[in-house]
Design a protein around this motif. Structure first.
Motif: not given
Length: 246
Positions: A172-175, A206-207, A209-216, A221-231
């Protein structure tokens, strides 16, 4: 005291006794006895003794402060027995361990917001945090989490939740710092909505895998998906596309 030494399961008892004699020779008898009792209680007494001697040799002031605190000494020998990685951190930063001796420091699951506040206090410079600062902060917080774990002060679900909360706070802070820097340089990313109005473009981390389930766990490793709203593009003379921003 000789009988207590005989009960410690050292791999090389003769060498260990010589090291203990050197380590405790100038210490009060109560502290010397406490060290031996603690060494008898951990699974890797040779490793614990090695790091205790390194702390005394490389950071004498830190060793003296820890040796004179029963709680800190217990935490140190525990960490020295369980983790080479965190033992190195304690040798360099014994104050991190001493901070954990305050009342209640190890007796609760810290939420994401608490880790965010701790990280902001730790990273004192503005702008995007240096990777080394983030790594130091993570080691400092892992010290607390591992102690809660091996001392039985937190359940498995508590530990995985805290590891996940810690990762979320760092993300969060880094982003936000990276986003702020990009906006200062190129302007706010925007898109045109169906009504023809310019709107700020949102972004999600979006977290999975394990981070998404709070099971790190400790080695996940952390698996992330990045999504932005529109061009679209940013709203400044130095504009770039939203794709380039994100």
């Amino acid at each position: 005291m000789p009988r207590l030494l005989e009960e410690i399961d050292f791999r090389n008892p003769t060498r260990a006794r010589a090291e203990i004699a050197k380590l405790t020779g100038l210490l009060p008898e109560a502290i010397s006895t406490r060290i031996q009792v603690l060494l008898a209680s951990v699974p890797e007494p040779d490793q614990a003794l090695h790091y205790l001697d390194r702390l005394r040799t490389e950071n004498r002031a830190g060793f003296d402060r820890i040796a004179n605190s029963p709680a800190a000494l217990g935490y140190a020998i525990t960490i020295f027995s369980y983790s080479n990685f965190l033992s190195e951190a304690v040798v360099r930063h014994p104050e991190w361990l001493l901070q954990l001796t305050t009342a209640g420091a190890l007796h609760s699951v810290l939420p994401v917001e608490e880790y965010k506040q701790r990280l902001k206090a730790f990273v004192t410079t503005a702008g995007v945090p240096a990777p080394l600062d983030l790594a130091r902060f993570r080691r400092q917080q892992l010290l607390r989490i591992v102690l809660r774990d091996v001392l039985g002060l937190g359940s498995l679900s508590d530990v995985t939740e805290e590891l996940s909360n810690l990762a979320d706070a760092i993300l969060d802070l880094t982003y936000h710092r990276i986003r702020d820097e990009l906006i200062a340089r190129h302007g706010v990313p925007r898109f045109i909505d169906p009504a023809g109005m310019a709107q700020e473009c949102g972004f999600s981390v979006i977290s999975l895998g394990k981070l998404g389930g709070k099971e790190l766990n400790y080695s996940s490793d952390i698996d992330l998906m990045f999504a932005y709203l529109a061009n679209g593009e940013t709203d400044s003379a130095e504009s770039i596309t939203n794709k380039e921003v994100f």
